[in-house]
Design a protein around this motif. Sequence first.
Motif, short mmCIF file in Angstrom:
data_model
loop_
_atom_site.label_atom_id
_atom_site.label_comp_id
_atom_site.label_asym_id
_atom_site.label_seq_id
_atom_site.Cartn_x
_atom_site.Cartn_y
_atom_site.Cartn_z
N LEU A 300 -36.59 61.16 -59.34
CA LEU A 300 -36.32 61.07 -57.91
C LEU A 300 -35.66 59.73 -57.64
O LEU A 300 -36.31 58.69 -57.55
N GLU A 301 -34.33 59.75 -57.53
CA GLU A 301 -33.59 58.51 -57.33
C GLU A 301 -33.69 58.06 -55.88
O GLU A 301 -33.54 58.85 -54.95
N VAL A 302 -33.95 56.78 -55.69
CA VAL A 302 -34.06 56.17 -54.37
C VAL A 302 -32.77 55.40 -54.09
O VAL A 302 -32.21 54.74 -54.97
N HIS A 303 -32.29 55.48 -52.86
CA HIS A 303 -31.05 54.77 -52.49
C HIS A 303 -29.88 55.19 -53.39
O HIS A 303 -29.07 54.36 -53.81
N ARG A 304 -29.77 56.47 -53.66
CA ARG A 304 -28.75 56.98 -54.58
C ARG A 304 -27.33 56.69 -54.11
O ARG A 304 -26.43 56.48 -54.91
#
Length: 517
Positions: A300-304
């Motif tokens: 789950l990438e944050v600030h992608r």
Amino acid sequence: MAIEARFLKELETRRKTARAAGGEDKLEARRAKGLMNARERVEALFQPGTFMEWGLHADHDCHDFGMEGKPMPGDGVITGVGYVDGRPVAVFSQDFTVGGGALGRIHSKKICDLMDYAMRAGIPVVGINDSGGARIQEGDDSLSGYGQVFYRNVLASGVMPQISIIAGPCAGGAAYSPALTDFIIMTRKNANMFICGPEVIKAATGQTVTMDEIGSASVNASVSGNVHFTAEDDAEALALARRLLAFLPANNVMDPPHAPTPSLNMAPDPVMNELVPSDAKMPLDINKIISRLVDNGDFLEVHREWAKNLVVGFGRVQGIVCGIVANQPIVKAGTLDIDSSDKGARFIRFCNAFNIPIVTLVDIPGFMPGVAQERGGIIRHGAKMLFAYAAASVPKITFILRKAYGGAYLAMCSSDMGADLVYAWPTAEIAVMGAEGAVKILYKREIAAAKDPKAKEAELAAEYRDKFASPYQAARKGLITDVIEPAQTRGTLAMALRNTLSKRETRPPKKHGNMPL
């Protein structure tokens, strides 16, 4: 004796009226636009039948400016507690069909009461924002209400996770409550978030801008970095909130929801060796590495969409939850700049607050050079990474994949900055600067005097790498734990995470450090 029927009838009538919110016409108009109403959003977030509502019968207490006698069911916000994946979560959902979801004294009190309970109970809070802002008719009571919400956002910070969903307008002072929370999810449809709208900007500065240019999900996610996740619609935003919660503990005294696999799998992954480019100058796509490390490629990438030269996000490695911070060499060569430093530091501090181990993947040539970076304060911003890593007391495991040069090597959690375990691939180079740059400085005369300067420079660069930048030199000096082949990375990481989960570290007593901001 049974309760009189009139009491039950009155209760049912009042419940029905309150749940009707702004009326069927307004609810139907939203459905026609493909939008969920406030109650539907709550129901979509939680497991069926688990939502316990608070303040259903609340209503405004304003008797000025024509508000008297005008009912506002729930005072424009739904609050309560329900279950997500078997764990309790508090929620407030602003109702745009009731007075535009504007915040007044009772509206604020409902949110504050919920947050006070969440802090006592140690459960996450999800706020669904869809509001026209302050209720003008209530004047300073409305401003006071916002202040009380902001105060609780800060009190709750680091106590339990706070997630904001922007599913409608969120303007002016109202935007600061989401900004004080841990994560913001924003829908591309119907939502906007800004401090000053196009009209105000035009009046104050003479600039003509559109709402999309200042307040859209795209701008907030990719330009300003205010938003961590974007979603196409309400349903996707709520699904993202549930997925995010699945990686997080309920509060700061609990561990993340680890689910270790029954047995540790140390088998090598040969594909990892194949992902390493044979040419050291060719960029390595870090996303391909991460997808091999985490279970089932679930990252789950944050600030992608913002500061893409640094990748941060959550994953599991053989069931252990971890936060991953990784340079992305295919964007700006993986350098750290102002935005990526801010992005990384804040993510590291969140992980530390909530007992989430931090895994760092290093392939960095240095900090981003340039006049704009220097004048913009890269020293101050880059120092945030140093501060965040050094202050973090959770397990910290670092893998140096290829380049690790200068101060950026330290800023990516070297052993000197408190990493518990540091591993390097055979392709790693750890040095003050790259070999090519170093020999040009150290052996300038020898290169100039050679019959073939380019060949001499290449020869000296190779010699420099062996003598001063080799991972074996770093291992000999105790700067790294071991040199491993890429195929061993997942198994090594799984073992390292399990071995460090029991870590305990005390720090000098103080109120808090003074982080460069």
